[in-house]
Design an enzyme around this catalytic site. Sequence first.
Site, PDB file in Angstrom:
ATOM      1  N   GLN A 144      25.568  -8.989  -8.196  1.00 45.94           N
ATOM      2  CA  GLN A 144      24.763  -7.907  -7.236  1.00 45.94           C
ATOM      3  C   GLN A 144      23.893  -8.825  -6.227  1.00 45.94           C
ATOM      4  O   GLN A 144      23.147  -9.772  -6.457  1.00 45.94           O
ATOM      5  CB  GLN A 144      23.668  -7.246  -8.359  1.00 45.94           C
ATOM      6  CG  GLN A 144      24.432  -6.166  -9.179  1.00 45.94           C
ATOM      7  CD  GLN A 144      24.007  -5.536 -10.292  1.00 45.94           C
ATOM      8  OE1 GLN A 144      24.091  -5.406 -11.389  1.00 45.94           O
ATOM      9  NE2 GLN A 144      22.838  -4.921  -9.781  1.00 45.94           N
ATOM     10  N   HIS A 200      27.031  -4.913  -3.533  1.00 47.31           N
ATOM     11  CA  HIS A 200      27.385  -5.285  -5.110  1.00 47.31           C
ATOM     12  C   HIS A 200      28.749  -5.502  -5.493  1.00 47.31           C
ATOM     13  O   HIS A 200      29.628  -4.508  -4.839  1.00 47.31           O
ATOM     14  CB  HIS A 200      26.778  -4.381  -6.178  1.00 47.31           C
ATOM     15  CG  HIS A 200      25.260  -4.221  -6.038  1.00 47.31           C
ATOM     16  ND1 HIS A 200      24.538  -5.310  -5.493  1.00 47.31           N
ATOM     17  CD2 HIS A 200      24.298  -3.448  -6.762  1.00 47.31           C
ATOM     18  CE1 HIS A 200      23.250  -4.910  -5.823  1.00 47.31           C
ATOM     19  NE2 HIS A 200      23.370  -3.786  -6.401  1.00 47.31           N
ATOM     20  N   THR A 260       9.478   4.182   4.252  1.00 47.38           N
ATOM     21  CA  THR A 260       9.287   3.311   5.006  1.00 47.38           C
ATOM     22  C   THR A 260      10.030   1.893   4.313  1.00 47.38           C
ATOM     23  O   THR A 260      10.030   0.998   4.943  1.00 47.38           O
ATOM     24  CB  THR A 260       7.675   2.602   5.432  1.00 47.38           C
ATOM     25  OG1 THR A 260       7.130   2.854   4.306  1.00 47.38           O
ATOM     26  CG2 THR A 260       7.299   3.650   6.253  1.00 47.38           C
ATOM     27  N   CYS A 283      22.424   1.783  -8.989  1.00 47.47           N
ATOM     28  CA  CYS A 283      23.307   1.395  -7.956  1.00 47.47           C
ATOM     29  C   CYS A 283      24.636   0.873  -8.564  1.00 47.47           C
ATOM     30  O   CYS A 283      25.763   1.310  -8.174  1.00 47.47           O
ATOM     31  CB  CYS A 283      22.624   0.477  -6.887  1.00 47.47           C
ATOM     32  SG  CYS A 283      21.996  -1.039  -7.653  1.00 47.47           S
ATOM     33  N   ARG A 309      16.229   9.126 -15.137  1.00 45.73           N
ATOM     34  CA  ARG A 309      17.688   9.099 -15.430  1.00 45.73           C
ATOM     35  C   ARG A 309      18.237   9.635 -16.844  1.00 45.73           C
ATOM     36  O   ARG A 309      19.060  10.248 -16.971  1.00 45.73           O
ATOM     37  CB  ARG A 309      18.292   7.888 -15.065  1.00 45.73           C
ATOM     38  CG  ARG A 309      18.195   7.503 -13.509  1.00 45.73           C
ATOM     39  CD  ARG A 309      18.476   6.161 -13.381  1.00 45.73           C
ATOM     40  NE  ARG A 309      18.338   5.640 -11.991  1.00 45.73           N
ATOM     41  CZ  ARG A 309      18.333   4.595 -11.486  1.00 45.73           C
ATOM     42  NH1 ARG A 309      18.280   3.404 -12.247  1.00 45.73           N
ATOM     43  NH2 ARG A 309      18.022   4.093 -10.416  1.00 45.73           N
TER      44      ARG A 309
END
Length: 342
Positions: free
Chosen positions: A162, A248, A16, A135, A104
């Site tokens: 950004q 960005h 959502t 991103c 990551r």
Amino acid sequence: MTHEKKTYNVAIAGATGAVGGAMLDVLSRRSFPINELRLLASERSAGKKIIFKGQELKVQQLSTESFQGIDIALFSAGASRSLDFAPAAVASGAVVIDNSSAYRMDNEVPLVVPEVNPHAIAQHSKRGIIANPNCSTIQMLVALKPILDKVGIKRLVISTYQAVSGTGAKAIEELKQQVKNYTDGRELLASVYPHQILFNCLPQIDSFLANGYTKEEMKMVNETRKIFEDDTIGITATAVRVPVFYGHSESVNIETRRKITANEVKELMVNAPGVKLVDNPDKLQYPLATNCEGDFNTLVGRIREDESINNGINLWVVSDNILKGAALNAVQIAETYIADYR
């Protein structure tokens, strides 16, 4: 490789949220081969109904039991939920593609941009998890990969601009409210950000670290080195939040290992996967945040040689941070996984 199935059971954890919604859009636009789609979210969103390809789906509460029978679990519910629930998804037999920062930099988890290092997906079997990079890292590396392959990269100096959507729905609402309050002559209140974002540039994204950099800046440094598999590249970054809703923008200064001209870089960009060259200064054409929304491509322009050093190139790189910066990259990982690594 042989495919066990032609369609797959897919779960979205964080269905959502802004990125979860974008994942649904990308799965539909790219005709991902779905058998069952399971939408998962927090308790407060459970029971909500979402339409996908004309079918009404009910959002279920995310739990450790949510992933039975799931082949691919796309996570975009924040790092803490990924740490809590991704192992349960893997234990249920799913491969997890995680959009948070949780895994990551884990040495046993591949960090993947499909146009850049798809081969790393093969390492997913160690933990059952594939990480989606930050991103701002993703769009930059899509643009840099052809240059890296052609002449090598010695050093990067990065400045980012950004959009507030990178912070989330509350930040989008805060900027909208500040616009409204300004036009109404009322006080501009800030709660999501430490300062007013309207008419401002905030040289802080995420929290500050002991070295004076922010977490966002060091993500770009560390993730780039991991994805490019090269710890010798010198990288420094300044990440700035600007009053833009989506998209960005990045100024990237590159010192290459061997000489390359601006025209040669432009030729590389024309043929680079996932890149759209927008570079015609005579017609005032260059990448803009207002032009990237909804575009799967990373836009690259303002390509010129840095005349202050021998092997220098400047780029301006713009991308939809919710798409290529998150949802699209995750779905592309899933596509590459089922095609080559399942």
